[in-house]
Design a protein around this motif. Structure first.
Motif, PDB file in Angstrom:
ATOM      1  N   UNK A 111      -4.149  34.197  -9.884  1.00  0.00           N
ATOM      2  CA  UNK A 111      -4.522  33.802 -11.240  1.00  0.00           C
ATOM      3  C   UNK A 111      -6.048  33.842 -11.416  1.00  0.00           C
ATOM      4  N   UNK A 112      -6.789  33.460 -10.367  1.00  0.00           N
ATOM      5  CA  UNK A 112      -8.254  33.470 -10.461  1.00  0.00           C
ATOM      6  C   UNK A 112      -8.809  34.892 -10.555  1.00  0.00           C
ATOM      7  N   UNK A 113      -8.083  35.844  -9.990  1.00  0.00           N
ATOM      8  CA  UNK A 113      -8.559  37.239  -9.953  1.00  0.00           C
ATOM      9  C   UNK A 113      -8.127  38.015 -11.201  1.00  0.00           C
ATOM     10  N   UNK A 114      -7.107  37.546 -11.908  1.00  0.00           N
ATOM     11  CA  UNK A 114      -6.566  38.285 -13.065  1.00  0.00           C
ATOM     12  C   UNK A 114      -7.630  38.774 -14.051  1.00  0.00           C
ATOM     13  N   UNK A 115      -8.622  37.938 -14.406  1.00  0.00           N
ATOM     14  CA  UNK A 115      -9.613  38.393 -15.402  1.00  0.00           C
ATOM     15  C   UNK A 115     -10.456  39.579 -14.934  1.00  0.00           C
TER      16      UNK A 115
END
Lengths: 270, 270
Positions: free
Chosen positions: B99-103
């Motif tokens: 989730x932290x890497x999604x952007x």
């Protein structure tokens, strides 16, 4: 890269034609089989009618060189009136061709069976598939269809369940002979037979395609088939790979109510 | 070929190290993450402890370029005393990092989660996985382990079931964001942690490896991971791919008694 030789059935159209194009572009030799004649992107054409036991044996005997792989891609869509032929071509004939081709395979050869998302109910279809697999003669199919109360759509789904289960069943004997066997399960692919699937599966299929964003393209399946034929995938054995743009996952997430495992949208960083 | 940029966790050893080697050899950029420092076959190293929420956020923030894919490969084997850490690292931390890497993901990016053949019982593990997924804080894990009566082996299997189910659960939201997510399930691979699996799974694993002929090699998994990261596999979404040399098929054929679908050995042309 080493030039390898692959046999592809159903090579005149759809996924088979794309696979021949990709393998040829990669520098490999392609022996193409179909009921309909073609010369596109293949090194040699051999006529094959999977509905005819003699044609199957003649096609196998006509192969005059060792093979590094076989893609059993030929198959009929769900279409009223074709019930017997679907059972014969999609499963019994495909299985017979594979056994006839086995002696021609080189060490580490890869066999691919084209299943379908329509076969995803294979866990529930085991007993019916076993009854189909036990039939000894082509002329028992008409009675089987009556006894089992099968329409064309169920015949189609049953053959795809059978392809997945037969791949599992035969995995160990094939590995012990130094080869490997796997199946692919495409879903909602835009080929010349998409209309048959739309008639057979109706709103369910339209909804799947809408959720995936679009139907899949034949080359998107053929690229995976080319990889699964190649030595790069050598440790994949006896498995089925879904290639459906997410359709299977979306349905399983609904059925198992998995949405709680997701991060809430508002917490997902934008 | 276009140069792409991939993030790989657990890059210091085993399958992760092989994946970095293969991607680098293909001309791609690799950002490697691990708790243990390495410089081998990567363009940049970022320290990551998936057992530490702050480390996860810092590692994600340290990525200063857009990514074409993320391989969540880091994980702990079943080992007594590591119960909490296994749950945290293999599933909760992996999910948080994703989730932290999604952007940072570019359009069409591919996310791969390393599951395991040990997670093949995911259909029966759904409710326990949902209870694990609902935990909000790291300090709830000790009580969860007591309540659910989990040993290290069950913790490991549970996290791998969770990875497969979470992949299914998140497939549609990820597709809707323009990416895709899949899982891989290796079985019986000869890495530095093979001893842990032999202790945890004992005779069952030895029998599986014997039937497959040998254990798998890390590069035989990494080759598939590299393909699944690449645009060539773009229509594979939300699925799990078994890479186990046939172990899963052999067991399923036994369990479902599929041997009748095989051609009798004497009829199989030699």
């Amino acid at each position: 890269m080493q030039q390898l030789t692959y046999a592809v059935t159903g090579v005149a159209s759809g996924i088979g034609a794309e696979l021949a194009r990709i393998l040829t572009a990669q520098g490999h030799r392609v022996i193409g089989f179909d009921i309909q004649h073609t010369v596109e992107n293949i090194d040699r054409f051999i006529p094959l009618d999977l509905n005819d036991a003699d044609s199957i044996q003649q096609a196998a005997q006509a192969i005059s060189e060792p093979l590094d792989g076989l893609c059993n891609n030929a198959g009929l869509p769900p279409r009223d009136g074709l019930e017997e032929t679907i059972l014969q071509v999609n499963f019994l004939g495909t299985r017979a061709l594979t056994y006839a081709v086995l002696p021609l395979l080189r060490p580490d050869a890869s066999i691919i069976n084209m299943a379908s998302r329509a076969g995803h109910g294979w866990r529930d279809g085991v007993e019916q598939v076993k009854r189909l697999g036990r039939l000894k003669r082509r002329d028992q199919l008409a009675q089987f269809i009556v006894d089992e109360k099968l329409d064309a759509t169920r015949c189609y789904n049953l053959t795809k369940e059978a392809v997945i289960l037969w791949t599992l069943a035969e995995a160990e004997t094939i590995v012990n002979r130094g080869f490997r066997i796997n199946s692919l399960s495409p879903g909602g692919i835009a080929t010349g037979i998409l209309g048959d699937f739309q008639r057979a599966f109706g709103a369910k299929m339209a909804r799947n395609v809408a959720r995936a964003g679009r139907p899949g393209r034949p080359d998107e399946i053929a690229k995976i088939a080319a990889f699964l034929l190649s030595p790069a995938s050598n440790w994949i054995k006896g498995t089925d790979i879904a290639i459906d743009g997410g359709m299977g996952a979306f349905n399983q997430a609904d059925l198992m109510d998995l949405h709680g495992l997701r991060l809430p949208e508002k917490e997902m960083a934008e």
